[in-house]
Motif scaffolding. Structure first.
Motif, short mmCIF file in Angstrom:
data_model
loop_
_atom_site.label_atom_id
_atom_site.label_comp_id
_atom_site.label_asym_id
_atom_site.label_seq_id
_atom_site.Cartn_x
_atom_site.Cartn_y
_atom_site.Cartn_z
N SER A 52 0.90 -1.12 -0.07
CA SER A 52 0.01 -0.01 0.05
C SER A 52 0.98 1.30 0.06
O SER A 52 0.72 2.29 -0.80
N LEU A 53 1.93 1.30 0.63
CA LEU A 53 2.81 2.43 0.97
C LEU A 53 3.42 2.71 -0.57
O LEU A 53 3.61 3.75 -0.98
N ILE A 54 3.81 1.41 -0.99
CA ILE A 54 4.56 1.63 -2.46
C ILE A 54 3.68 2.22 -3.57
O ILE A 54 4.08 3.14 -4.07
N ILE A 55 2.57 1.90 -3.42
CA ILE A 55 1.50 2.32 -4.40
C ILE A 55 1.33 3.75 -4.30
O ILE A 55 0.98 4.52 -5.15
N SER A 56 0.91 3.99 -2.91
CA SER A 56 0.83 5.42 -2.58
C SER A 56 1.87 6.32 -3.12
O SER A 56 1.57 7.45 -3.66
N VAL A 57 3.28 5.93 -2.92
CA VAL A 57 4.39 6.82 -3.20
C VAL A 57 4.46 7.01 -4.56
O VAL A 57 4.43 8.11 -5.20
N VAL A 58 4.31 5.90 -5.45
CA VAL A 58 4.09 5.86 -6.97
C VAL A 58 2.96 6.44 -7.19
O VAL A 58 3.20 7.60 -8.33
N THR A 59 1.81 6.82 -6.73
CA THR A 59 0.68 7.52 -7.42
C THR A 59 1.16 8.92 -7.11
O THR A 59 0.76 9.82 -7.82
N LEU A 60 1.77 9.22 -5.85
CA LEU A 60 1.94 10.74 -5.43
C LEU A 60 3.17 11.10 -6.60
O LEU A 60 3.09 12.24 -6.99
N VAL A 61 3.79 10.47 -6.85
CA VAL A 61 5.05 11.04 -7.70
C VAL A 61 4.59 10.97 -9.25
O VAL A 61 4.68 12.02 -9.97
N VAL A 62 3.95 9.93 -9.55
CA VAL A 62 3.63 9.81 -10.98
C VAL A 62 2.56 10.52 -11.39
O VAL A 62 2.42 10.94 -12.40
N GLY A 63 1.69 10.57 -10.29
CA GLY A 63 0.27 11.29 -10.28
C GLY A 63 -0.64 10.38 -10.39
O GLY A 63 -0.77 9.14 -10.32
N SER A 64 -2.07 11.00 -10.22
CA SER A 64 -3.27 10.27 -9.91
C SER A 64 -3.99 9.50 -11.24
O SER A 64 -4.87 8.80 -11.16
N SER A 65 -3.18 9.56 -12.28
CA SER A 65 -3.74 9.05 -13.59
C SER A 65 -3.48 7.54 -13.70
O SER A 65 -4.11 6.98 -14.21
N MET A 66 -2.90 7.14 -12.45
CA MET A 66 -2.87 5.55 -12.40
C MET A 66 -4.37 5.12 -12.00
O MET A 66 -4.64 3.88 -12.45
#
Lengths: 245, 217
Positions: free
Chosen positions: B88-102
């Motif tokens: 969950s932490l990794i997905i949240s960090v990736v979403t934060l950096v990459v953007g909510s387009s995920m």
């Protein structure tokens, strides 16, 4: 808010003794804080400052509740009331799930008219069918991995059907079968630039803030305690210990 | 493990004694016979408080602590380690950096369905589990709180729940005896002075083990 959830997750990973806890921004408190902030403050910086400080103070109050053993007041919650909260949590999740699946707001009459549209009805039916299937698989599966495998399988099946029917992602988004692409283009660190104490209108805080804060501080620890109790009911591997030392 | 999981599934009813109060659990640590662990509510409150505190100190908005629905789904998926939390932490960090387009790669019915599933569990726990133990007014309370949450939100439901809790508490305790004698026991004291008094006035002293109401122990 995503950042807030990330930091909270790191704290839980470092400190919580119960494995598998996932954090996020409180859906109970945040709308309340946001609406209070919108009423009480006049500038964007004031809204950010209010949300930040209420989060800070809520955390402090919740921590102190743990330090001073205030969870012992849970003793005075009768069973039907606790169960009523569980039912309330369940109802809000069910309605939230239905609303999310077909962009509805089922508590308003206008949304019910949208159900005459076949696509909306199909999306809602898919949500309910998937939810019920999850419940069935969870209760019937003999294996621990049965449920997660089923959940992933359904996602795979959805994309298989989408591509097999010559559909593309954009048309699926337009028809509501996939979430729309967010249009925001601001960087994730931009909100830190909004934290400017000089631009905060502190005068409005003295009028309405105390009532809002007292309400919030009273309800938040109760919300967390009830969430823990609700999680305990669904868990097979942990039990809350006697709160009265 | 699966057998233990199924056999040790909690029931809300199991958490309460015959008076409707939360039961005391004797052991505050791991129980090897049932493969379960007991956790202190106060510890969890402290953790939740620290999480919200640090989240706000670092500039995060809102109040963040344990989220019920994803945690329940993680538990139901058999989470016994921190793997779900780390994922969950990794997905949240990736979403934060990459953007909510995920998020745009997920079907709403899928996310909504998972929420629906978690909700059904709580609704059934709330209205069906232990239904035979309730009087009609008690069962009405469950529905009042549930319906209040639908139309007026969680805060209103908690508020009305506290009021109803107070009323039920008064009603229940007004029907129980003030003092209940469990057994008469022999006078005993480690203090020499008290032992002397007990010895001299043995016939006049009665010591009883009683159960009685006490607030805020």
């Amino acid at each position: 808010m995503l950042w807030s959830g990330i930091v909270a997750q790191v704290v839980y990973l470092a400190r919580a003794r119960l494995p598998g806890m996932i954090t996020g921004t409180s859906s109970t408190a945040t709308p309340f804080i946001a609406s209070a902030a919108a009423v009480m403050t006049t500038t964007t910086e004031s809204v950010f400052a209010f949300m930040l400080l209420t989060g800070l103070m809520s955390g402090l109050v919740t921590y102190l509740c743990g330090v001073f053993n205030l969870s012992r007041f849970l003793h005075f919650f009768p069973l039907p009331v606790t169960k009523g909260f569980f039912a309330a949590i369940g109802v809000s999740m069910i309605i939230g799930g239905c609303n999310m699946s077909a962009s509805l707001k089922l508590t308003t009459l206008a949304s019910w008219y949208k159900l005459t549209d076949m696509t909306t009805l199909l999306q809602l039916a898919s949500c309910i069918a998937f939810g019920l299937a999850c419940k069935l698989v969870k209760s019937k599966s003999k294996y621990v991995w049965g449920f997660p495998v089923f959940v992933l399988l359904v996602l795979g099946l959805f994309f298989a059907i989408l591509f097999a029917s010559q559909g593309d992602l954009d048309s699926a988004r337009q028809s509501g079968w996939l979430f729309a692409t967010p249009t925001e283009s601001t960087s994730f660190y931009s909100f830190w630039t909004m934290l400017n104490p000089v631009k905060v209108d502190w005068s409005t805080w003295t009028t309405a803030a105390p009532i809002a804060l007292i309400t919030l501080f009273f309800f938040l620890p109760i919300d967390l305690i009830l969430s823990l109790a609700a999680l305990e009911v669904s868990s097979t591997s942990f039990h809350l210990r006697e709160p009265c030392s | 493990v699966n057998h233990v999981r199924n056999s040790s599934r909690n029931s809300v009813q199991d958490l309460y004694d015959e008076f409707g109060n939360l039961k005391s659990t004797a052991t505050p640590t791991s129980d090897p016979t049932t493969n379960t662990t007991k956790w202190s509510i106060n510890d969890e409150l402290k953790t939740g408080g620290l999480a919200a505190l640090f989240a706000s100190l670092s500039g995060g908005l809102g109040v963040s602590y344990m989220a019920l629905s994803p945690s329940r789904i993680a538990f139901d998926s058999g989470a016994t380690s921190n793997l779900a939390s780390v994922t969950s932490l990794i997905i949240s960090v990736v979403t934060l950096v990459v953007g909510s387009s995920m998020v745009s790669f997920l079907p709403p019915f899928y996310v909504g369905g998972l929420l629906f599933y978690a909700g059904i569990g709580y609704l059934l726990d709330g209205v069906l589990d232990g239904i035979q133990f309730y009087t009609k007014p008690e069962y009405l309370v469950i529905w009042i709180i549930a319906i209040t949450s639908i139309f007026f939100g969680s805060f209103a439901a908690i508020g009305i729940g506290i009021v109803l809790a107070s009323l039920l508490f008064i009603a229940r305790y007004s029907h129980s005896p003030f003092v209940r004698l469990i057994k008469q026991i022999k006078p005993n004291s480690d203090s020499p002075m008290a032992a002397k008094v007990v010895h001299q006035h043995n016939e006049d002293i009665g010591t009883y083990n009683c159960q009685f109401k006490h607030f805020f122990c």
